[in-house]
Structures are given as C-alpha cells and as structure tokens.
Enzyme design. Sequence first.
Site, PDB file in Angstrom:
ATOM      1  N   SER A  58    -114.258 103.675  45.366  1.00  0.00           N
ATOM      2  CA  SER A  58    -115.647 103.621  44.909  1.00  0.00           C
ATOM      3  C   SER A  58    -115.826 104.000  43.438  1.00  0.00           C
ATOM      4  O   SER A  58    -116.835 103.658  42.838  1.00  0.00           O
ATOM      5  CB  SER A  58    -116.538 104.509  45.782  1.00  0.00           C
ATOM      6  OG  SER A  58    -116.306 105.877  45.526  1.00  0.00           O
TER       7      SER A  58
ATOM      8  N   LYS B  85    -119.172 110.837  42.730  1.00  0.00           N
ATOM      9  CA  LYS B  85    -119.900 109.710  42.136  1.00  0.00           C
ATOM     10  C   LYS B  85    -120.330 110.110  40.725  1.00  0.00           C
ATOM     11  O   LYS B  85    -120.207 111.245  40.310  1.00  0.00           O
ATOM     12  CB  LYS B  85    -121.154 109.358  42.952  1.00  0.00           C
ATOM     13  CG  LYS B  85    -120.928 109.062  44.416  1.00  0.00           C
ATOM     14  CD  LYS B  85    -120.291 107.738  44.649  1.00  0.00           C
ATOM     15  CE  LYS B  85    -120.099 107.499  46.155  1.00  0.00           C
ATOM     16  NZ  LYS B  85    -119.124 106.496  46.440  1.00  0.00           N
TER      17      LYS B  85
END
Length: 182
Positions: free
Chosen positions: A47, A92
């Site tokens: 990701s 993230k």
Amino acid sequence: MLKDNKKVLKLKIKKISSFFLTFGLVLFFLLAIRHYVCTPIYIPSESMSETLQVNDLLLMSKISYNVSKPERKDIVVFSSDQVDEKETILIKRIIGLPGDKIEIKNGNVYVNNKLLNESYAKKDNFSGTFVVPKNKYFVLGDNREDSLDSRYWDNPYVDKDDIIGKAIFKYYPKFENIYKKK
C-alpha cells in the site's frame, strides 16, 4: 596459598558480577528506548510502494508528536479498526490535517482547492470529497490502486490519539531517507 585462591576467586566473582550488571543495564536501556522512544516497523503490504516495499524495515519515532504536530506528507503508524473488526497497526501518509477540505478528482488530490504535488504516489481514478474534523487526519497509501485507506473506510479519519508514531527512515534492506525528494 589458600588465601591467594580466595583473592583470585573474589576477583573473578567481582568481574563476573560487574559484567552481568553492565549487561543488565545496557539491556534495560535498550528495551526502554525501544518501548518509549523508537521501535522497528515491518512493512507487510504494497500500500505504500514505491516509497516502502514489502519486507522493508523502518524506524518509527514514538516521541516525534510529543514535541510537534503531525504534518502533511508525514508517514505515520497508527492503530485502526477500519480494515478488520479488530485493532490493526497501519502505516499511511497524512494528506489532510484538521479543518482541511480534501477533494480527489480522478486520482488528483486537492487540499483546500490547491493541487497537492505527490511525486511519490501511484494514482488511481478515485473521486470524492472529505472535510477533516478537529483532532483527526486523512491518510492515503502511496500506492492508491492497492491501498485500503481513508477513502474507503466507514470512518475515514484517523484520531490524533490513535497515531503511534512517525516513520523516520528505512534501515533494511538498505538505509534510506523515506522523505527524500523525487
């Protein structure tokens, strides 16, 4: 002769106990630093690629946000229940700060009506609008095609209290500044 043997034995015991005391103190300080100051983080998914690859190891600072606030483009480690029913540790990039209006148009991210320069991101065709509440953050993975992030969560914002720390640098498989300009 017996007296000399006792002196030698006492000296050996003193050296051994000194070694174990030193070893114990070093171990204590290393564990304290790992628990309270910084800790290694393993990257299990794609990701955040190209910035971070599967199996990379990072060093995360647990004290960065004790002295400063999270900033846009910081890579943060946080706990979330948005991916599974249970708490999961995720990593993230912060895109939206408290009060920001985030608009995503065909993969291009606008923050407060200004296009965000994201040379690190692999874009997709997502479109949506978000307004970040007080004490919350909007986060995205760098690999937008393969990231389950704020865009898709029922609660799209990360609470400030759920942020565990800031990724500082990658140290495996090679040492690398993860904030370098591309």
